[in-house]
Design an enzyme around this catalytic site. Structure first.
Site, PDB file in Angstrom:
ATOM      1  N   ARG A   7       0.823  -1.216   0.000  1.00  0.00           N
ATOM      2  CA  ARG A   7       0.000   0.000   0.000  1.00  0.00           C
ATOM      3  C   ARG A   7       0.856   1.264   0.000  1.00  0.00           C
ATOM      4  NH1 ARG A   7      -4.861  -1.977   3.966  1.00  0.00           N
ATOM      5  NH2 ARG A   7      -6.175  -2.736   2.289  1.00  0.00           N
ATOM      6  N   LYS A  41     -19.539 -16.963   2.136  1.00  0.00           N
ATOM      7  CA  LYS A  41     -20.986 -16.838   2.319  1.00  0.00           C
ATOM      8  C   LYS A  41     -21.732 -16.200   1.156  1.00  0.00           C
ATOM      9  CE  LYS A  41     -20.866 -16.678   7.311  1.00  0.00           C
ATOM     10  NZ  LYS A  41     -20.940 -15.806   8.466  1.00  0.00           N
TER      11      LYS A  41
HETATM   12  P1  AMP Z   1     -14.810 -14.310   1.859  1.00  0.00           P
HETATM   13  O1  AMP Z   1     -14.144 -13.434   2.858  1.00  0.00           O
HETATM   14  O2  AMP Z   1     -16.309 -14.339   1.948  1.00  0.00           O
HETATM   15  O3  AMP Z   1     -14.304 -14.085   0.451  1.00  0.00           O
HETATM   16  O4  AMP Z   1     -14.428 -15.816   2.267  1.00  0.00           O
HETATM   17  C1  AMP Z   1     -13.121 -16.283   2.240  1.00  0.00           C
HETATM   18  C2  AMP Z   1     -13.024 -17.485   3.098  1.00  0.00           C
HETATM   19  O5  AMP Z   1     -13.881 -18.502   2.607  1.00  0.00           O
HETATM   20  C3  AMP Z   1     -11.641 -18.099   3.129  1.00  0.00           C
HETATM   21  O6  AMP Z   1     -11.117 -17.946   4.412  1.00  0.00           O
HETATM   22  C4  AMP Z   1     -11.871 -19.560   2.783  1.00  0.00           C
HETATM   23  O7  AMP Z   1     -11.156 -20.438   3.618  1.00  0.00           O
HETATM   24  C5  AMP Z   1     -13.353 -19.734   3.013  1.00  0.00           C
HETATM   25  N1  AMP Z   1     -13.901 -20.842   2.227  1.00  0.00           N
HETATM   26  C6  AMP Z   1     -13.762 -21.073   0.926  1.00  0.00           C
HETATM   27  N2  AMP Z   1     -14.329 -22.235   0.580  1.00  0.00           N
HETATM   28  C7  AMP Z   1     -14.815 -22.788   1.706  1.00  0.00           C
HETATM   29  C8  AMP Z   1     -15.502 -24.008   1.989  1.00  0.00           C
HETATM   30  N3  AMP Z   1     -15.770 -24.882   1.037  1.00  0.00           N
HETATM   31  N4  AMP Z   1     -15.856 -24.249   3.267  1.00  0.00           N
HETATM   32  C9  AMP Z   1     -15.557 -23.356   4.238  1.00  0.00           C
HETATM   33  N5  AMP Z   1     -14.928 -22.199   4.026  1.00  0.00           N
HETATM   34  C10 AMP Z   1     -14.560 -21.905   2.771  1.00  0.00           C
END
Ligand code: AMP
Length: 398
Positions: free
Chosen positions: A36, A199
């Protein structure tokens, strides 16, 4: 609005809002990743080369209006000096007489860094009084902090009112806006969005918004299992948001109606625990064993997704395909990152944004092989969702 490329900085003090919210080592408090800081160098150099001086202001962490040593920007002074190749003065308080005096005395070519803006509550509250005080340190204002452009803080949006004829974007923000606009406004096709991560709930607005724009929508990561359950599949103990099953069904319907090619994984690497030591098996994604959970996409899905990515002209990627932090479940994310890099080499424009997808391209050393890696996850998503970002609007409005 002014333009940084044509503005005359000669003899002027440019007050620049940068995003120096960098990670620090917990013990030594040394900067562990200066991305950054280096990202702001083109803007800083432009002012200095043009005969101006620079006053830098930023936040660091979340001190919530209370000064705390671990959030002091004094810890980053040497990293800024290294990046810019010059000495940098430091004001122990972002408000008050010291900052005012040092900024008034700045000579062309000199740089002053102010203490953490969030040591005052007025920053996040968008205080006009604080903005007016900060405005005294500069003859012109540059916003180059894309990461906080979606917040109406004193130093990001409110302050622009104090410089009606002398406000502009820095080069970093210009590049971020251009990159997202390129994806939003381009007529090049096919446009593929890859949305992953944990999510559905946190990505629902962006997914809905993208359905009107994309040709292909690839869903991966933890959110995919809510879609699989919505289609009647058995997902065992995989991540699921039961409240969003109806939403997932609606997205599937909408995609059909709008002619969007919606790709949901067909197979998965299932594990009997959320751990690198777990037993694993590749199974159809709708036949996950009871008690097991899907932690990555598997070969057939990777191959389907790759084909679509390789034929794309525009690619937007937010969110990993699996639990890439665990080495046994990073293959899907790595293969998709490689495919995005290969498509870019073939001429596609690729934009990667959002904390974890950025961490993933960095982990696989592919940051230089995609067209643009956004520095602002939340800001990028909100901009893509079609929201007006206060930090951007404040510069554009008269
Ligand atoms: P986000 O911040 O919503 O982009 O989510 C990222 C997180 O989703 C990462 O820490 C991943 O480890 C988690 N993630 C990805 N795929 C899976 C899965 N199949 N089950 C649980 N967590 C997941």
């Amino acid at each position: 609005m002014n333009n940084i490329s044509t503005y005359d900085f000669n003899g002027k003090r440019a007050l620049i809002r940068v995003d120096f919210n960098v990670p620090l080592d917990k013990t030594t408090l040394a900067v562990t990743d200066d991305t950054r800081i280096t990202a702001a160098i083109p803007t800083i150099n432009k002012v200095l080369d043009n005969g101006g001086s620079v006053v830098l202001m930023s936040h660091l962490g979340r001190p919530d209006g209370v000064p705390q040593d671990k959030y002091s920007l004094k810890h980053i002074v040497s990293a800024v000096e290294k990046a810019v190749g010059k000495p940098v003065k430091f004001a122990n308080d972002c408000l008050g007489t010291e900052a005012f005096k040092t900024s008034s005395d700045l000579q062309p070519g000199e740089i002053l860094l102010l203490e953490n803006l969030r040591f005052y509550e007025g920053e996040e509250k968008g205080s006009m009084e604080m903005a007016e005080q900060l405005a005294k340190y500069g003859d012109c204002y540059i916003n180059d902090a894309f990461g906080t452009a979606h917040r109406a803080h004193a130093s990001t949006a409110v302050i622009a009112k104090c410089f009606p004829n002398d406000k502009m974007f820095g080069y970093l923000i210009e590049k971020e806006i251009d990159s997202v606009d390129q994806v939003l406004n381009s007529t090049e096709k096919p446009l593929t969005a890859i949305v992953g991560g944990a999510k559905v709930s946190s990505k629902i607005t962006i997914i809905t918004n993208l359905l009107d724009k994309v040709d292909n929508l690839i869903i991966g990561g933890g959110m995919a299992y809510t879609f699989v359950k919505a289609m009647g599949g058995n997902i065992g103990n995989s991540l699921v948001e039961d409240d969003y099953i109806k939403t997932a069904k609606e997205i599937i319907e909408q995609a059909k109606k709008k002619g969007v090619n919606l790709l949901i994984p067909v197979d998965t690497v299932e594990a009997d625990a959320f751990s690198n030591d777990a037993n694993t098996k590749t199974v159809a994604i709708d036949k996950i064993d009871a008690g097991w959970m899907g932690l990555d996409i598997a070969e057939e899905s990777i191959s389907d997704f790759k084909k679509v990515i390789m034929d794309s002209k525009l690619i937007l990627w937010n969110g990993p395909m699996g639990v890439f932090e665990l080495s046994n479940f990073q293959e899907g994310t790595k293969e998709i990152a490689l495919a995005v890099a290969a498509a870019t080499k073939k001429g596609a424009f690729s934009l990667v944004g959002g904390g974890d997808s950025v961490a993933a391209v960095n982990m696989f050393d592919l940051a230089d092989e995609v067209s643009h890696v956004s520095t602002g996850g939340g800001a990028m998503l909100e901009y893509l969702e079609g929201k007006t970002l206060p930090g951007i609007a404040a510069i554009l409005e008269n």
